[in-house]
Write an enzyme that holds these catalytic residues in place. Structure first.
Site, PDB file in Angstrom:
ATOM      1  N   ASP A  12      38.822  20.888  -4.233  1.00  0.00           N
ATOM      2  CA  ASP A  12      39.080  19.646  -4.960  1.00  0.00           C
ATOM      3  C   ASP A  12      39.912  18.696  -4.098  1.00  0.00           C
ATOM      4  O   ASP A  12      40.518  19.109  -3.109  1.00  0.00           O
ATOM      5  CB  ASP A  12      39.821  20.000  -6.265  1.00  0.00           C
ATOM      6  CG  ASP A  12      39.882  18.819  -7.204  1.00  0.00           C
ATOM      7  OD1 ASP A  12      38.917  18.039  -7.249  1.00  0.00           O
ATOM      8  OD2 ASP A  12      40.915  18.672  -7.885  1.00  0.00           O
ATOM      9  N   HIS A  29      34.016  13.794   0.927  1.00  0.00           N
ATOM     10  CA  HIS A  29      33.050  14.901   0.746  1.00  0.00           C
ATOM     11  C   HIS A  29      32.492  15.355   2.095  1.00  0.00           C
ATOM     12  O   HIS A  29      32.336  16.540   2.351  1.00  0.00           O
ATOM     13  CB  HIS A  29      31.908  14.452  -0.164  1.00  0.00           C
ATOM     14  CG  HIS A  29      32.344  14.138  -1.559  1.00  0.00           C
ATOM     15  ND1 HIS A  29      33.212  14.931  -2.269  1.00  0.00           N
ATOM     16  CD2 HIS A  29      32.045  13.099  -2.385  1.00  0.00           C
ATOM     17  CE1 HIS A  29      33.421  14.421  -3.465  1.00  0.00           C
ATOM     18  NE2 HIS A  29      32.730  13.296  -3.560  1.00  0.00           N
ATOM     19  N   LEU A 123      28.951  38.544   5.900  1.00  0.00           N
ATOM     20  CA  LEU A 123      29.753  37.769   4.944  1.00  0.00           C
ATOM     21  C   LEU A 123      28.836  37.212   3.861  1.00  0.00           C
ATOM     22  O   LEU A 123      27.788  36.644   4.165  1.00  0.00           O
ATOM     23  CB  LEU A 123      30.437  36.605   5.695  1.00  0.00           C
ATOM     24  CG  LEU A 123      31.099  35.519   4.861  1.00  0.00           C
ATOM     25  CD1 LEU A 123      32.356  36.053   4.167  1.00  0.00           C
ATOM     26  CD2 LEU A 123      31.484  34.320   5.733  1.00  0.00           C
TER      27      LEU A 123
HETATM   28  C1  IPE Z   1      36.463  21.007  -9.922  1.00  0.00           C
HETATM   29  O1  IPE Z   1      36.840  19.769  -9.522  1.00  0.00           O
HETATM   30  C2  IPE Z   1      35.009  21.200  -9.658  1.00  0.00           C
HETATM   31  C3  IPE Z   1      34.654  21.395  -8.253  1.00  0.00           C
HETATM   32  C4  IPE Z   1      35.497  21.514  -7.288  1.00  0.00           C
HETATM   33  C5  IPE Z   1      33.240  21.478  -8.002  1.00  0.00           C
HETATM   34  P1  IPE Z   1      36.748  18.516 -10.517  1.00  0.00           P
HETATM   35  O2  IPE Z   1      37.416  17.400  -9.833  1.00  0.00           O
HETATM   36  O3  IPE Z   1      35.360  18.308 -10.952  1.00  0.00           O
HETATM   37  O4  IPE Z   1      37.583  19.032 -11.770  1.00  0.00           O
HETATM   38  P2  IPE Z   1      38.529  18.231 -12.729  1.00  0.00           P
HETATM   39  O5  IPE Z   1      37.753  17.060 -13.227  1.00  0.00           O
HETATM   40  O6  IPE Z   1      39.697  17.822 -11.900  1.00  0.00           O
HETATM   41  O7  IPE Z   1      38.903  19.207 -13.790  1.00  0.00           O
HETATM   42  C1  IPE Z   2      35.443  17.611  -4.546  1.00  0.00           C
HETATM   43  O1  IPE Z   2      36.533  16.966  -4.963  1.00  0.00           O
HETATM   44  C2  IPE Z   2      34.837  18.459  -5.617  1.00  0.00           C
HETATM   45  C3  IPE Z   2      33.493  18.031  -6.027  1.00  0.00           C
HETATM   46  C4  IPE Z   2      33.169  17.933  -7.290  1.00  0.00           C
HETATM   47  C5  IPE Z   2      32.479  17.752  -5.037  1.00  0.00           C
HETATM   48  P1  IPE Z   2      36.494  15.741  -5.969  1.00  0.00           P
HETATM   49  O2  IPE Z   2      35.237  14.972  -5.782  1.00  0.00           O
HETATM   50  O3  IPE Z   2      36.764  16.206  -7.352  1.00  0.00           O
HETATM   51  O4  IPE Z   2      37.686  14.879  -5.427  1.00  0.00           O
HETATM   52  P2  IPE Z   2      38.907  14.319  -6.258  1.00  0.00           P
HETATM   53  O5  IPE Z   2      39.486  15.454  -7.009  1.00  0.00           O
HETATM   54  O6  IPE Z   2      38.348  13.262  -7.155  1.00  0.00           O
HETATM   55  O7  IPE Z   2      39.812  13.788  -5.211  1.00  0.00           O
HETATM   56 MG    MG Z   3      38.461  16.509  -8.447  1.00  0.00          MG
END
Ligand code: IPE
Ligand code: IPE
Ligand code: MG
Length: 190
Positions: A12, A29, A123
């Protein structure tokens, strides 16, 4: 510490990081993919046999269409470019989640990756894509009922997307927040 068998990552904060660099969420990303590669190399070096990445949640469909398309293109492109290296490194790719609802190009590239790496054994890299823990548990129970099988902790455990893999020993969530966001609720009970 005991040997690590399985490390899971909620990756995240990529979007916020890209924005902070004034290059936009998608740049975050893109750089996130490089971090994934570093983690994979680290796991190989440390002899960790299983790693899991939360790539796209069932809730992430609520995001703008442009960002969703970018993410799925990124996954397709990654496997088009890197599959040979994945094979060479003896990595087995497994998908946790419902891939039938993904864009067709992504789905096809993932299917090829799964197929061509299924016998690899250095892995296991689990990619949780279109993954939600609640729907995983519900689907598992529905599947057991349909097959007329007993519903118990053991049969549920063995029929989740993770099947007979051991539960994660450690969960890492980058980005600063501390929540599970519907990730591996059953597997992370402890
Ligand atoms: C969690 O991140 C999901 C992934 C990393 C794929 P999100 O950004 O989607 O989750 P929330 O919205 O902070 O809960
Ligand atoms: C990557 O982080 C997780 C995915 C869902 C691809 P985010 O896209 O949730 O990035 P933040 O949390 O908004 O910074
Ligand atoms: Mg996020």
């Amino acid at each position: 510490m005991n040997k690590l068998n399985h490390v899971a990552f909620i990756m995240d904060g990529n979007g916020r990081w890209g924005k902070k660099k004034t290059k936009g969420r998608n740049y975050g990303h893109l750089q996130g993919v490089k971090t994934v590669q570093k983690i994979v190399q680290g796991a190989i070096k440390l002899n960790i046999p299983i790693i899991t990445f939360y790539v796209f949640s069932t809730e992430n469909w609520k995001r703008p269409k442009k960002e969703i398309n970018f993410l799925f293109n990124l996954i397709s492109l990654y496997f088009k470019r890197e599959l040979q290296n994945v094979i060479k490194n003896n990595i087995k790719i497994k998908i946790l989640g419902k891939i039938s609802s993904l864009p067709v190009a992504t789905r096809n590239n993932l299917k090829i990756a799964i197929n061509k790496t299924k016998k690899n054994n250095k892995l296991i890299v689990n990619l949780a894509i279109n993954y939600g823990s609640k729907s995983e548990i519900v689907n598992t129970i529905v599947k057991l009922k349909k097959r007329g099988l007993e519903i118990s902790e053991k049969t549920i455990s063995n029929n989740l997307y993770t099947e007979k893999l051991p539960n994660p020993d450690i969960l890492v969530r980058t980005g600063g927040q501390k929540r599970l966001s519907n990730f591996m609720l059953w597997q992370l009970a402890y």
